[in-house]
Design a protein around this motif. Structure first.
Motif, PDB file in Angstrom:
ATOM      1  N   MET A   1       1.301  -8.234  15.453  1.00 21.61           N
ATOM      2  CA  MET A   1       0.029  -7.557  15.356  1.00 21.61           C
ATOM      3  C   MET A   1      -0.107  -6.930  13.971  1.00 21.61           C
ATOM      4  SD  MET A   1      -2.388  -7.069  17.527  1.00 21.61           S
ATOM      5  CE  MET A   1      -3.909  -6.214  17.532  1.00 21.61           C
ATOM      6  N   ALA A   2      -1.272  -7.061  13.369  1.00 19.83           N
ATOM      7  CA  ALA A   2      -1.491  -6.523  12.028  1.00 19.83           C
ATOM      8  C   ALA A   2      -1.601  -5.007  12.086  1.00 19.83           C
ATOM      9  CB  ALA A   2      -2.760  -7.121  11.437  1.00 19.83           C
ATOM     10  N   LYS A   3      -1.050  -4.374  11.066  1.00 13.85           N
ATOM     11  CA  LYS A   3      -1.097  -2.915  11.004  1.00 13.85           C
ATOM     12  C   LYS A   3      -2.170  -2.483  10.017  1.00 13.85           C
ATOM     13  CE  LYS A   3       3.669  -2.143  12.284  1.00 13.85           C
ATOM     14  NZ  LYS A   3       4.970  -1.638  11.892  1.00 13.85           N
ATOM     15  N   GLY A   4      -2.741  -1.310  10.249  1.00 11.16           N
ATOM     16  CA  GLY A   4      -3.743  -0.767   9.349  1.00 11.16           C
ATOM     17  C   GLY A   4      -5.117  -0.786   9.983  1.00 11.16           C
ATOM     18  N   HIS A   5      -6.041  -0.175   9.277  1.00  9.59           N
ATOM     19  CA  HIS A   5      -7.411  -0.110   9.753  1.00  9.59           C
ATOM     20  C   HIS A   5      -8.081  -1.474   9.600  1.00  9.59           C
ATOM     21  CE1 HIS A   5     -11.642   1.246   9.942  1.00  9.59           C
ATOM     22  NE2 HIS A   5     -11.132   2.132  10.788  1.00  9.59           N
ATOM     23  N   ARG A   6      -9.114  -1.687  10.402  1.00 13.37           N
ATOM     24  CA  ARG A   6      -9.800  -2.978  10.401  1.00 13.37           C
ATOM     25  C   ARG A   6     -10.346  -3.325   9.017  1.00 13.37           C
ATOM     26  NH1 ARG A   6     -14.576  -3.163  14.446  1.00 13.37           N
ATOM     27  NH2 ARG A   6     -13.345  -1.347  14.923  1.00 13.37           N
ATOM     28  N   SER A   7     -10.912  -2.344   8.316  1.00 12.61           N
ATOM     29  CA  SER A   7     -11.461  -2.602   6.983  1.00 12.61           C
ATOM     30  C   SER A   7     -10.350  -2.962   5.989  1.00 12.61           C
ATOM     31  CB  SER A   7     -12.233  -1.385   6.478  1.00 12.61           C
ATOM     32  OG  SER A   7     -11.379  -0.268   6.391  1.00 12.61           O
ATOM     33  N   GLN A   8      -9.181  -2.343   6.143  1.00 17.24           N
ATOM     34  CA  GLN A   8      -8.051  -2.667   5.271  1.00 17.24           C
ATOM     35  C   GLN A   8      -7.568  -4.090   5.525  1.00 17.24           C
ATOM     36  OE1 GLN A   8      -4.642  -0.180   5.892  1.00 17.24           O
ATOM     37  NE2 GLN A   8      -3.434  -1.193   4.315  1.00 17.24           N
ATOM     38  N   ILE A   9      -7.536  -4.492   6.777  1.00 17.65           N
ATOM     39  CA  ILE A   9      -7.108  -5.851   7.126  1.00 17.65           C
ATOM     40  C   ILE A   9      -8.076  -6.864   6.537  1.00 17.65           C
ATOM     41  CG2 ILE A   9      -6.759  -7.442   9.039  1.00 17.65           C
ATOM     42  CD1 ILE A   9      -5.899  -4.941  10.692  1.00 17.65           C
ATOM     43  N   LYS A  10      -9.385  -6.576   6.652  1.00 18.66           N
ATOM     44  CA  LYS A  10     -10.389  -7.483   6.094  1.00 18.66           C
ATOM     45  C   LYS A  10     -10.287  -7.555   4.573  1.00 18.66           C
ATOM     46  CE  LYS A  10     -14.034  -7.386   9.532  1.00 18.66           C
ATOM     47  NZ  LYS A  10     -15.445  -7.043   9.781  1.00 18.66           N
ATOM     48  N   ARG A  11     -10.046  -6.408   3.931  1.00 20.13           N
ATOM     49  CA  ARG A  11      -9.921  -6.376   2.486  1.00 20.13           C
ATOM     50  C   ARG A  11      -8.744  -7.226   2.024  1.00 20.13           C
ATOM     51  NH1 ARG A  11      -9.075  -1.136   1.797  1.00 20.13           N
ATOM     52  NH2 ARG A  11     -11.157  -0.620   2.513  1.00 20.13           N
ATOM     53  N   GLU A  12      -7.626  -7.126   2.721  1.00 20.85           N
ATOM     54  CA  GLU A  12      -6.449  -7.920   2.367  1.00 20.85           C
ATOM     55  C   GLU A  12      -6.694  -9.407   2.585  1.00 20.85           C
ATOM     56  OE1 GLU A  12      -3.317  -6.280   4.698  1.00 20.85           O
ATOM     57  OE2 GLU A  12      -3.199  -4.438   3.522  1.00 20.85           O
ATOM     58  N   ARG A  13      -7.422  -9.732   3.639  1.00 18.65           N
ATOM     59  CA  ARG A  13      -7.717 -11.128   3.920  1.00 18.65           C
ATOM     60  C   ARG A  13      -8.620 -11.719   2.850  1.00 18.65           C
ATOM     61  NH1 ARG A  13     -11.089 -11.450   8.648  1.00 18.65           N
ATOM     62  NH2 ARG A  13      -9.440 -10.332   9.707  1.00 18.65           N
ATOM     63  N   ASN A  14      -9.590 -10.925   2.362  1.00 14.54           N
ATOM     64  CA  ASN A  14     -10.523 -11.414   1.353  1.00 14.54           C
ATOM     65  C   ASN A  14      -9.918 -11.485  -0.037  1.00 14.54           C
ATOM     66  OD1 ASN A  14     -12.559 -11.791   3.193  1.00 14.54           O
ATOM     67  ND2 ASN A  14     -13.439  -9.756   2.885  1.00 14.54           N
ATOM     68  N   GLU A  15      -8.819 -10.781  -0.284  1.00 20.85           N
ATOM     69  CA  GLU A  15      -8.157 -10.848  -1.585  1.00 20.85           C
ATOM     70  C   GLU A  15      -7.553 -12.211  -1.850  1.00 20.85           C
ATOM     71  OE1 GLU A  15      -5.309  -7.719  -1.759  1.00 20.85           O
ATOM     72  OE2 GLU A  15      -6.808  -6.163  -2.100  1.00 20.85           O
ATOM     73  N   VAL A  16      -7.082 -12.870  -0.811  1.00 19.22           N
ATOM     74  CA  VAL A  16      -6.426 -14.167  -0.976  1.00 19.22           C
ATOM     75  C   VAL A  16      -7.411 -15.320  -0.781  1.00 19.22           C
ATOM     76  CG1 VAL A  16      -4.135 -13.350  -0.348  1.00 19.22           C
ATOM     77  CG2 VAL A  16      -5.686 -14.150   1.441  1.00 19.22           C
TER      78      VAL A  16
END
Length: 128
Positions: A1-16
Motif C-alpha cells: 500500500m502506498a504511503k502518504g497523502h493522496r495528492s503526494q502520491i499523485k504528484r510522485e506519479r506525475n513526476e515520472v
C-alpha cells in the motif's frame, strides 16, 4: 500500500510521466494479432521509412497504423517542437480491447459464437 497523502502520491506519479510524443487509437476494430504484423514491421525504423512501409502494406491494419503514425508525428512537431527528420518509432504495441460477441446460426437449431475482437494501438516516437 502506498504511503502518504493522496495528492503526494499523485504528484510522485506525475513526476515520472513519459514526455515522448505518442498517439493512441482505442477500440480499433482489428485483432491484436493482426495489428502486430504491421507494428512489428515499423518498430525501430525512422518515421519516413515507417510511413513508406505502412503506405504500401496491403493489410487493413496498416491504414489504421498510418493514420496513427501521422498523428504521432504531428504531436511531436506541434506539442514538443521536434523535427520530423530526427524521429523514429521507439515503441509500438497493441493491447487487447473488448470483444463483441455475435451469434451465427448453424444447422439443426444450433448457434456458434463469433468473436469480433478489438485492440488499443499505441505508437511512441523519440528523437535520434
Amino acid at each position: 500500500m502506498a504511503k502518504g497523502h493522496r495528492s503526494q502520491i499523485k504528484r510522485e506519479r506525475n513526476e515520472v510521466k513519459d514526455t515522448r510524443p505518442s498517439a493512441k487509437l482505442s477500440y480499433a476494430r482489428v485483432s491484436v494479432q493482426k495489428a502486430c504484423f504491421v507494428l512489428d514491421a515499423i518498430r525501430g525504423k525512422d518515421v519516413q521509412t515507417a510511413l513508406a512501409i505502412v503506405t504500401y502494406n496491403p493489410r487493413y491494419a496498416s491504414s489504421l497504423v498510418k493514420k496513427l503514425l501521422e498523428s504521432a508525428i504531428a504531436n511531436a512537431e506541434n506539442n514538443n517542437g521536434m523535427k520530423a527528420d530526427n524521429l523514429y518509432v521507439a515503441e509500438c504495441y497493441a493491447n487487447k480491447g473488448p470483444t463483441m460477441k455475435r451469434i451465427r446460426p448453424r444447422a439443426q437449431g444450433r448457434a456458434y459464437r463469433i468473436e469480433k475482437r478489438m485492440s488499443h494501438i499505441t505508437i511512441v516516437l523519440d528523437e535520434k
